[in-house]
Design an enzyme around this catalytic site. Structure first.
Site, PDB file in Angstrom:
ATOM      1  N   THR A  72      39.001  39.779  46.587  1.00  0.00           N
ATOM      2  CA  THR A  72      38.198  39.651  47.806  1.00  0.00           C
ATOM      3  C   THR A  72      38.976  38.897  48.887  1.00  0.00           C
ATOM      4  OG1 THR A  72      36.168  39.681  46.516  1.00  0.00           O
ATOM      5  CG2 THR A  72      36.011  38.751  48.731  1.00  0.00           C
ATOM      6  N   ASN A 151      36.710  52.025  42.646  1.00  0.00           N
ATOM      7  CA  ASN A 151      36.227  51.242  41.500  1.00  0.00           C
ATOM      8  C   ASN A 151      35.020  51.880  40.815  1.00  0.00           C
ATOM      9  OD1 ASN A 151      35.420  50.307  44.237  1.00  0.00           O
ATOM     10  ND2 ASN A 151      33.855  49.194  43.086  1.00  0.00           N
ATOM     11  N   GLN A 179      41.927  48.044  41.333  1.00  0.00           N
ATOM     12  CA  GLN A 179      41.572  48.826  40.139  1.00  0.00           C
ATOM     13  C   GLN A 179      42.749  49.609  39.566  1.00  0.00           C
ATOM     14  OE1 GLN A 179      38.842  48.662  38.392  1.00  0.00           O
ATOM     15  NE2 GLN A 179      37.515  47.526  39.789  1.00  0.00           N
ATOM     16  N   ALA A 200      43.558  39.370  39.329  1.00  0.00           N
ATOM     17  CA  ALA A 200      44.001  39.152  37.940  1.00  0.00           C
ATOM     18  C   ALA A 200      42.948  39.548  36.910  1.00  0.00           C
ATOM     19  CB  ALA A 200      44.382  37.678  37.748  1.00  0.00           C
ATOM     20  N   HIS A 201      41.656  39.330  37.237  1.00  0.00           N
ATOM     21  CA  HIS A 201      40.656  39.501  36.174  1.00  0.00           C
ATOM     22  C   HIS A 201      40.355  40.955  35.847  1.00  0.00           C
ATOM     23  CE1 HIS A 201      36.712  40.327  38.323  1.00  0.00           C
ATOM     24  NE2 HIS A 201      37.449  39.959  39.341  1.00  0.00           N
ATOM     25  N   THR A 237      46.176  23.464  47.608  1.00  0.00           N
ATOM     26  CA  THR A 237      46.988  23.224  46.410  1.00  0.00           C
ATOM     27  C   THR A 237      46.914  24.432  45.479  1.00  0.00           C
ATOM     28  OG1 THR A 237      46.554  20.879  46.601  1.00  0.00           O
ATOM     29  CG2 THR A 237      47.270  21.657  44.434  1.00  0.00           C
ATOM     30  N   CYS A 325      29.060  44.364  41.807  1.00  0.00           N
ATOM     31  CA  CYS A 325      28.455  43.634  42.909  1.00  0.00           C
ATOM     32  C   CYS A 325      27.135  44.257  43.323  1.00  0.00           C
ATOM     33  CB  CYS A 325      29.388  43.631  44.106  1.00  0.00           C
ATOM     34  SG  CYS A 325      31.076  43.444  43.630  1.00  0.00           S
TER      35      CYS A 325
HETATM   36  N1  PLP Z   1      38.389  45.526  45.350  1.00  0.00           N
HETATM   37  C1  PLP Z   1      37.982  46.319  44.355  1.00  0.00           C
HETATM   38  C2  PLP Z   1      38.320  47.775  44.389  1.00  0.00           C
HETATM   39  C3  PLP Z   1      37.251  45.790  43.288  1.00  0.00           C
HETATM   40  O1  PLP Z   1      36.847  46.584  42.303  1.00  0.00           O
HETATM   41  C4  PLP Z   1      36.955  44.404  43.293  1.00  0.00           C
HETATM   42  C5  PLP Z   1      36.130  43.815  42.221  1.00  0.00           C
HETATM   43  O2  PLP Z   1      35.135  44.363  41.778  1.00  0.00           O
HETATM   44  C6  PLP Z   1      37.421  43.617  44.356  1.00  0.00           C
HETATM   45  C7  PLP Z   1      38.138  44.210  45.362  1.00  0.00           C
HETATM   46  C8  PLP Z   1      37.159  42.152  44.402  1.00  0.00           C
HETATM   47  O3  PLP Z   1      38.043  41.455  43.558  1.00  0.00           O
HETATM   48  P1  PLP Z   1      37.693  39.965  43.060  1.00  0.00           P
HETATM   49  O4  PLP Z   1      36.587  40.108  42.065  1.00  0.00           O
HETATM   50  O5  PLP Z   1      38.961  39.464  42.450  1.00  0.00           O
HETATM   51  O6  PLP Z   1      37.302  39.191  44.261  1.00  0.00           O
END
Ligand code: PLP
Length: 388
Positions: A72, A151, A179, A200-201, A237, A325
């Site tokens: 994000t 996504n 993705q 990363a996640h 930091t 989301c």
């Molecule tokens: N962009 C895409 C295509 C995503 O699928 C996501 C997460 O669902 C994000 C951005 C947001 O990433 P983060 O969860 O690391 O903020």
């Protein structure tokens, strides 16, 4: 009951190797990466090693990588950063109707502040037409943002072709690769992108850390002001353990990606085939072949996605109806609507996104329980009755 996790596009479990790599940076090597004594140098070394790993996987130079708090922030930084650094040149931004909210909401924000937005449509598979991008460019266009893969439906966009057009027109080009990294090859030169977002996640790293690739020479303002970290491009930091975790996750993804993508694509196709065979009035959303190796998204007529999800949960199966989301909202997915699905089909969608821990047995389990769930829900469905 054995749980089967099939929502890897929402997040992934952090790999034990990643946790192991991170742990020393909470305790023994806890230093601030800006400190000049040994603890600081140790932390700085780890941050720079992670930066090199990220750069290597995407074919960039390490000084072109800015660590962020996730996808994000990387998307926000790319869009707002380019918009505000180039507003003298122009105020027009081109994007698509199927971006993640981390891009779409930033676009709305910029629009309210005087920028002009073009949101390109997609075809029934979710593909953006490069010719549409070309036609949308004006003398005022400063940025094009098109995601690498969607996504929700997994469609892989023609980013390379769009990159050529952007470069030819002298317009900055951003792609959200959140993705795709770790699933399909991502190379900033091949894709001809100037900015690229990573999280990363989504690739078995920790939450709350990501990166933004910024091609050398790209004019960008910072979002965070304060200290001189990240060459004054992102104050604060450094989250050293998380950055180390991102580096390790990226390193492992680079080593294993090809084979794992092949394995996942096999499981994906088995699941799609089985669902279509066992359930009538079901269709695949997204592109049949230009799709992420781990994505299955289907619409099931006469049932609600949420009801299927809750029933799957009772069987220990974790899936999704849209993006993580939006799954708490009752609005149909903006992506499925953009593909041209009527709202009732968009409401009846299910997304399975596969990952490292999944096996053929997991696919069989879904194929064993979902047809029964659908039959049960359809028997109670007012949607089916009105159709008859
Ligand atoms: N962009 C895409 C295509 C995503 O699928 C996501 C997460 O669902 C994000 C951005 C947001 O990433 P983060 O969860 O690391 O903020």
């Amino acid at each position: 009951m054995r749980r089967i996790y099939l929502d890897h596009a929402a997040t992934t479990p952090t790999r034990p190797e990643v946790v192991k790599a991170m742990l020393p940076y909470f305790t023994d090597a806890f230093g601030n990466a800006s400190s000049i004594y040994a603890y600081g140098r140790e932390a700085r070394g780890a941050v720079e090693e992670a930066r090199t790993k990220v750069a290597e996987l995407i074919g960039a130079r390490s000084e072109e990588i800015i660590f962020t708090s996730g996808g994000t922030e990387a998307d926000n930084h790319a869009l707002k950063g380019v918009a505000y650094a180039n507003e003298r040149k122009g105020n027009h931004i081109i994007t698509t109707s199927i971006e993640h909210n981390a891009v779409l909401e930033v676009c709305k924000f910029l629009e309210r502040r005087g920028f002009r937005l073009t949101r390109l449509p997609v075809d029934k598979y979710g593909l953006v037409a490069p010719d549409d991008v070309k036609r949308a460019i004006t003398g005022k266009t400063i940025l094009i943002s098109v995601m690498h893969a969607n996504n929700q439906v997994g469609t892989i966009e023609p980013v390379e072709e769009i990159g050529k057009i952007a470069r030819g027109a002298g317009v900055y080009f951003h792609t959200d690769a959140v993705q795709t990294l770790g699933h399909i090859p991502v190379n900033v030169d091949k894709l001809k992108v100037d900015l690229l977002a990573i999280s990363a996640h989504k690739l078995y790293g920790p939450k709350g850390v990501g990166a933004l690739y910024v091609r050398k020479g790209t004019r960008l303002v910072s979002l965070m002001h304060g200290g001189e970290q990240e060459k004054r491009r992102r104050a604060g930091t450094e989250n050293v353990p998380a950055i180390v975790g991102l580096g390790k996750a990226v390193e492992l993804a680079g080593q294993e990606m090809g084979k794992e993508a092949e394995r996942l694509a096999y499981l994906r196709d088995k699941l799609i085939k089985g669902l279509v065979e066992k359930i009538d009035h079901i269709r695949l959303n997204g592109h049949p072949t230009r799709r992420l190796p781990n994505n299955v998204n289907v619409s099931v007529d006469f049932v609600e996605g949420e009801s299927m999800l809750l029933n799957l949960d009772l069987e220990g199966i974790c899936a999704s109806t849209g993006s993580a989301c939006s799954s708490a909202s009752l609005e149909p997915s903006h992506v499925l609507l953009a593909l041209g699905l009527p709202p009732e089909q968009a409401h009846g969608s299910l997304r399975f996104t596969l990952g490292r821990e999944n096996s053929e047995e997991d696919m069989e389990r879904v194929l064993e329980v979902l047809p029964g769930i659908v039959a049960k829900l359809r028997a109670m469905s007012p949607l089916l009755k009105t159709q008859k």
